[in-house]
Design a protein around this motif. Structure first.
Motif, PDB file in Angstrom:
ATOM      1  N   VAL A 140      41.007  40.727  39.745  1.00 36.64           N
ATOM      2  CA  VAL A 140      39.835  41.163  39.006  1.00 36.64           C
ATOM      3  C   VAL A 140      39.174  42.398  39.813  1.00 36.64           C
ATOM      4  CG1 VAL A 140      37.695  40.740  38.159  1.00 36.64           C
ATOM      5  CG2 VAL A 140      39.400  38.944  38.035  1.00 36.64           C
ATOM      6  N   SER A 141      39.199  42.444  41.049  1.00 38.91           N
ATOM      7  CA  SER A 141      38.410  43.459  41.723  1.00 38.91           C
ATOM      8  C   SER A 141      39.206  45.003  41.397  1.00 38.91           C
ATOM      9  CB  SER A 141      38.665  43.293  43.307  1.00 38.91           C
ATOM     10  OG  SER A 141      40.177  43.586  44.114  1.00 38.91           O
ATOM     11  N   LEU A 142      40.571  45.020  41.276  1.00 35.46           N
ATOM     12  CA  LEU A 142      41.441  46.212  40.939  1.00 35.46           C
ATOM     13  C   LEU A 142      41.039  46.777  39.603  1.00 35.46           C
ATOM     14  CD1 LEU A 142      44.788  45.372  42.307  1.00 35.46           C
ATOM     15  CD2 LEU A 142      43.254  46.630  43.199  1.00 35.46           C
ATOM     16  N   GLY A 143      40.293  45.999  38.644  1.00 34.91           N
ATOM     17  CA  GLY A 143      39.702  46.791  37.605  1.00 34.91           C
ATOM     18  C   GLY A 143      38.222  47.012  37.706  1.00 34.91           C
ATOM     19  N   LEU A 144      37.749  46.897  38.894  1.00 36.32           N
ATOM     20  CA  LEU A 144      36.424  47.106  38.963  1.00 36.32           C
ATOM     21  C   LEU A 144      36.212  48.791  39.859  1.00 36.32           C
ATOM     22  CD1 LEU A 144      34.793  43.742  40.072  1.00 36.32           C
ATOM     23  CD2 LEU A 144      34.911  44.714  37.682  1.00 36.32           C
ATOM     24  N   PRO A 145      34.840  49.258  39.593  1.00 34.38           N
ATOM     25  CA  PRO A 145      34.707  50.419  40.620  1.00 34.38           C
ATOM     26  C   PRO A 145      34.603  49.961  42.129  1.00 34.38           C
ATOM     27  CG  PRO A 145      32.917  50.256  38.873  1.00 34.38           C
ATOM     28  CD  PRO A 145      33.866  48.907  38.592  1.00 34.38           C
ATOM     29  N   VAL A 146      35.051  50.871  43.065  1.00 30.87           N
ATOM     30  CA  VAL A 146      35.283  50.623  44.258  1.00 30.87           C
ATOM     31  C   VAL A 146      33.937  49.965  45.149  1.00 30.87           C
ATOM     32  CG1 VAL A 146      35.392  51.438  46.659  1.00 30.87           C
ATOM     33  CG2 VAL A 146      36.636  52.755  44.684  1.00 30.87           C
ATOM     34  N   ALA A 147      32.822  50.424  44.821  1.00 33.95           N
ATOM     35  CA  ALA A 147      31.532  49.684  45.431  1.00 33.95           C
ATOM     36  C   ALA A 147      31.430  48.389  44.933  1.00 33.95           C
ATOM     37  CB  ALA A 147      30.276  50.507  45.126  1.00 33.95           C
ATOM     38  N   GLU A 148      31.466  48.129  43.768  1.00 32.23           N
ATOM     39  CA  GLU A 148      31.417  46.677  43.151  1.00 32.23           C
ATOM     40  C   GLU A 148      32.531  45.671  43.711  1.00 32.23           C
ATOM     41  OE1 GLU A 148      30.867  44.239  38.911  1.00 32.23           O
ATOM     42  OE2 GLU A 148      31.205  46.552  39.096  1.00 32.23           O
ATOM     43  N   ALA A 149      33.758  46.270  43.741  1.00 31.14           N
ATOM     44  CA  ALA A 149      34.779  45.278  44.139  1.00 31.14           C
ATOM     45  C   ALA A 149      34.797  45.112  45.709  1.00 31.14           C
ATOM     46  CB  ALA A 149      36.070  46.297  43.839  1.00 31.14           C
ATOM     47  N   ALA A 150      34.349  46.108  46.437  1.00 30.54           N
ATOM     48  CA  ALA A 150      34.389  45.705  48.021  1.00 30.54           C
ATOM     49  C   ALA A 150      32.960  44.831  48.086  1.00 30.54           C
ATOM     50  CB  ALA A 150      33.781  47.135  48.498  1.00 30.54           C
ATOM     51  N   SER A 151      32.100  44.763  47.290  1.00 28.75           N
ATOM     52  CA  SER A 151      31.090  43.695  47.551  1.00 28.75           C
ATOM     53  C   SER A 151      31.353  42.185  47.356  1.00 28.75           C
ATOM     54  CB  SER A 151      29.830  43.966  46.788  1.00 28.75           C
ATOM     55  OG  SER A 151      30.135  43.549  45.432  1.00 28.75           O
ATOM     56  N   GLY A 152      32.387  42.097  46.550  1.00 28.43           N
ATOM     57  CA  GLY A 152      32.872  40.884  46.286  1.00 28.43           C
ATOM     58  C   GLY A 152      31.897  39.673  45.520  1.00 28.43           C
ATOM     59  N   ASP A 153      30.805  40.449  44.994  1.00 29.48           N
ATOM     60  CA  ASP A 153      29.994  39.876  44.321  1.00 29.48           C
ATOM     61  C   ASP A 153      30.267  40.333  42.621  1.00 29.48           C
ATOM     62  OD1 ASP A 153      27.699  38.315  43.210  1.00 29.48           O
ATOM     63  OD2 ASP A 153      26.242  39.695  44.001  1.00 29.48           O
ATOM     64  N   PHE A 154      30.885  39.605  41.998  1.00 27.80           N
ATOM     65  CA  PHE A 154      31.389  39.915  40.624  1.00 27.80           C
ATOM     66  C   PHE A 154      31.766  38.839  39.817  1.00 27.80           C
ATOM     67  CE2 PHE A 154      34.849  41.481  43.368  1.00 27.80           C
ATOM     68  CZ  PHE A 154      35.959  40.608  43.033  1.00 27.80           C
TER      69      PHE A 154
END
Length: 344
Positions: A140-154
């Motif tokens: 899922v993280s690969l479909g998100l903006p970098v900052a949001e993906a890096a937070s792990g909170d999604f």
């Protein structure tokens, strides 16, 4: 934000369970970009499953055997896709998995760093295993903006495979299934024997379930036929369906089961994605890394000091993490009153 009509190519994984978990990425992409077109490049065996995912607009078969390089096939598929997609998301971390988007000249090609893919991918992310501690979170993280993906909170959307009721009716007739409430059993685990509950335990459980009024359906691939025969031999209302059904058939048959008992396997994730109550047996692997993505999951594990080891074969030679997980415990869980209700 990307354009609503963006065309996104996803290079899918090569395992059944991972393909189910990849749907979480597809659902996330559709939620954020409702008008986008999603194409999935995946092994030919997975196309029937992809047809059960509402988010897939186009499925492209990459008919290459597991472990094969398949240069000609990859180049042919890439030629067919050239100029048709705006960005690609490559889920596997292998070098060869990034070849098709590169050869298809997809302008933006994103994936995690790995196997020297510096040229093949022009957008690369370092995988922080501490933050992205589950396979599905990584997808899922690969479909998100970098900052949001890096937070792990999604948010992680739970996979949901569509069921074909007409196919289910045909299967019930063709396979001679009864009107008894059904329990599914999945004794296989492609990764290795350290993830497999003993077939003798499945058989004992099947005996008790039949006595309690259930039908038992043993599901798996051709490699699981022998275990399925061991479980079902001589037992009325126990059907060994291993190697007799297609993957899409398994989707419908599992949706028709009240509950399933399963090793940590691809079919475990299929059962979760059709809403069936899952009893997941964990030994060498961990539910923290690859849990069934459903609120109706019951995790059974002993938590021995030697597990999880993530080995294909028990390094200590005893596989106590599963051998000491008794059929009595699982039978009690299967026949317990539903949550929130008292026994009649």
């Amino acid at each position: 934000m990307a354009d609503a009509d963006e065309r996104i190519l996803v290079v899918g994984p090569s395992w059944v369970g991972d393909m189910v978990m990849a749907q979480s990425l597809l659902m996330s992409l559709k939620a954020r970009h409702p008008g986008c077109h999603i194409g999935v490049v995946a092994p030919a065996w997975s196309l029937p499953m992809l047809s059960r995912m509402a988010e897939v607009d186009e499925a492209i078969a990459l008919d290459v055997g597991h472990g094969e390089f398949g240069w000609r096939v990859r180049r042919k598929v890439a030629t067919l896709l050239r100029g048709r997609f705006d960005r690609a998301i490559v889920l596997p971390r292998s070098w060869k998995s990034a070849l098709v988007p590169f050869l298809a000249r997809v302008p933006v090609r994103l994936g995690f760093t790995g196997e020297q893919r510096l040229v093949l991918l022009n957008r690369r992310r370092v995988l922080d295993k501490g933050v992205l501690d589950q396979t599905v979170k990584r997808f899922v993280s690969l479909g998100l903006p970098v900052a949001e993906a890096a937070s792990g909170d999604f948010a992680i959307p739970r996979p949901r495979l569509a069921v074909d009721p007409d196919n289910l009716v045909e299967l019930r007739l063709a396979l001679g299934l009864s009107s008894r409430p059904a329990i599914g059993m999945m004794p296989g685990a492609e990764y290795g024997p350290a993830k497999q509950w003993p077939p003798a335990y499945f058989r004992q459980l099947a005996i008790w379930l039949v006595e309690a009024g259930f039908e038992v359906r043993v599901l798996g691939g051709p490699k699981d036929v022998e275990d399925g025969e061991h479980i079902a031999a001589g037992l009325e209302h126990v059907h060994n369906l291993c190697g007799k059904t297609r993957l899409a058939d398994a989707v419908d048959l599992l949706a028709d089961c009240q509950q399933v008992v399963t090793n940590d396997s691809g079919l475990m994730h299929v059962a979760a994605a059709v809403g069936t109550r899952v009893h997941a047996l964990y030994g060498s692997s961990s539910p923290d890394f690859t849990p069934p993505l459903t609120a109706r999951a019951h995790i059974h594990r002993l938590g021995l000091s030697c597990s999880p080891c993530f080995a294909r074969v028990c390094p200590l030679g005893h596989t106590n993490c599963l051998n000491q997980l008794t059929p009595q415990r699982i039978f009690a869980a299967l026949t317990a009153p539903p949550e929130g209700r008292e026994p009649a």
